[in-house]
Design an enzyme around this catalytic site. Structure first.
Site, PDB file in Angstrom:
ATOM      1  N   GLU B 166      43.333  37.277  43.556  1.00  0.00           N
ATOM      2  CA  GLU B 166      44.435  36.378  43.203  1.00  0.00           C
ATOM      3  C   GLU B 166      45.541  37.118  42.460  1.00  0.00           C
ATOM      4  OE1 GLU B 166      41.407  33.529  41.537  1.00  0.00           O
ATOM      5  OE2 GLU B 166      42.759  32.082  42.461  1.00  0.00           O
ATOM      6  N   GLU B 186      34.167  32.251  45.555  1.00  0.00           N
ATOM      7  CA  GLU B 186      34.018  31.164  44.582  1.00  0.00           C
ATOM      8  C   GLU B 186      33.135  30.011  45.047  1.00  0.00           C
ATOM      9  OE1 GLU B 186      36.717  32.895  45.009  1.00  0.00           O
ATOM     10  OE2 GLU B 186      37.627  33.307  43.046  1.00  0.00           O
TER      11      GLU B 186
END
Lengths: 82, 308
Positions: B166, B186
């Site tokens: 990210e 995730e």
């Protein structure tokens, strides 16, 4: 097993010897690769990249999640050869 | 401040390029310490980047660019909140019982038992509140880096996972060496990426790629990432920082006002999707499976702990 499988297995053994040296000298097709070479999670990722580069294939991580012996890894690679 | 040396990262300005080095072991896990220093970096960028006209961000950790959010810190924080909340509830119950020794010890045990039973309902709002605060802070930082009026280049190698991916996605240009692998693992924890990853990945590639990465948890090698347009250049192992530095120095030669205008035109910040991501993340965090998955992750000895 097929000739293609055996060829992949031979190259896989060579790859392991090139990367891990003495640790890989006594490796056999039925050995648990990760246990035999004491590979941690980061090395496993690096090994996956090496497999993809060596055999010019793409292998999703989960294909190798339950696979531990050299012979079974070779079979996963063989199934993805162009 | 043209130079800074922190616990988790350092920077210096060289040839009009702000060079940011991540150096927190083992692999630049993003927790409160790194967030604090990233906030200082964002403040610098927001204040003119010490005169720099481009930014380079890279890692000196051998294992990779960044393994993502510091899940051990999150796990320990949740456990800490749980035990302190249980103690607080026990104290309240004891006080209300008006008990004195030796009855007090028995009442305290009963109160602790009651606190444990009720801990989930008690602790969960606290966890959500703390995580929301953390996410707001990291989103603020990543938004500044994403929309900086200077060109930003991320040099990636090894593990570029989760929050690390990210962070790399905030950059205008990504250069990777052949060892780099990109992943959003995730969902293994029962959550989506929370630092703005999905909206920024959607900006770069098609939704099919986003779904493949998110819904299978697999990683992509540098060559595949290059084919998808996620990475601009692939180098030999260890050559990525130099290549990224050359790209940053090239970008620094352009007129600053022109670069800023061009960036506003070609790189819109996906505001609505970023806000939706935080809401989705916090909603998913309420699922009891997340805490159990976090516990399994931090105690896992599997070679691929990022997969279920």
């Amino acid at each position: 097993m097929t000739d293609a499988h055996d060829r992949v297995l031979d190259r896989l053994l060579q790859l392991a010897r090139d990367r891990y040296g003495a640790r890989a000298e006594q490796l056999h097709a039925g050995d648990d690769l990760y246990a035999a070479l004491q590979i941690d999670s980061m090395e496993a990722m690096d090994l996956l990249t090496a497999l993809e580069e060596t055999f010019d294939v793409e292998i999703p991580d989960y294909e190798l999640q339950e696979v531990r012996t050299l012979s079974s890894i070779a079979e996963i690679v063989r199934q993805r050869l162009p | 401040m043209r130079t800074f040396h922190g616990v988790t990262l350092s920077w210096t300005v060289d040839e009009a390029v702000l060079e940011v080095k991540l150096h927190r072991g083992p692999c630049n896990e993003i927790g409160t310490a790194m967030l604090h220093e990233l906030e200082q970096l964002a403040a610098l960028v927001d204040d003119g980047a010490a005169g720099a006209r481009a930014m380079l961000i890279y890692s000196d950790r051998p294992k990779g660019f960044s393994a993502g959010a510091d899940l051990r810190e999150l796990h320990d924080g949740m456990k800490g909140l749980r035990s302190s909340s249980a103690r607080t509830l026990a104290q309240v119950l004891v006080r209300r019982a008006g008990a004195e020794e030796p009855v007090l010890a028995t009442v305290r045990d009963m109160a602790l038992g009651a606190a444990r039973v009720g801990r989930r309902a008690l602790v969960q709002p606290l966890v959500v509140r703390e995580v929301r605060r953390f996410l707001r802070r990291i989103h603020a930082v990543f938004d500044v880096l994403d929309s900086a009026p200077i060109v930003t280049v991320a040099a990636c190698h090894g593990v570029v996972f989760g929050g690390g991916f990210e962070l790399a996605l905030t950059a205008d240009v990504r250069v990777a060496d052949a060892s780099a692998r990109f992943a959003f693992p995730e969902l293994r924890l029962g959550i989506v990426p929370g630092f703005g990853g999905v909206p920024r990945l959607e900006r770069e590639v098609g939704n099919g790629v986003v779904r493949d990465l998110l819904l299978t948890g697999r990683s992509l090698n540098a060559r595949r990432a290059h084919t998808l347009g996620l990475v601009s250049q692939v180098t030999a192992r260890g050559e990525h920082v130099q290549a990224a530095r050359r790209a940053a120095r090239q970008a620094a030669r352009f007129d600053p006002a022109s670069v800023a205008a061009a960036k506003r035109f070609v790189k819109p910040v996906p505001r609505a999707r970023l806000d939706a991501e935080i809401d989705t993340f916090l909603e998913m965090l309420r699922n009891p499976a997340v805490e159990a998955a976090l516990e399994r992750f931090v105690t896992s000895t599997d070679v691929r702990p990022y997969l279920p």
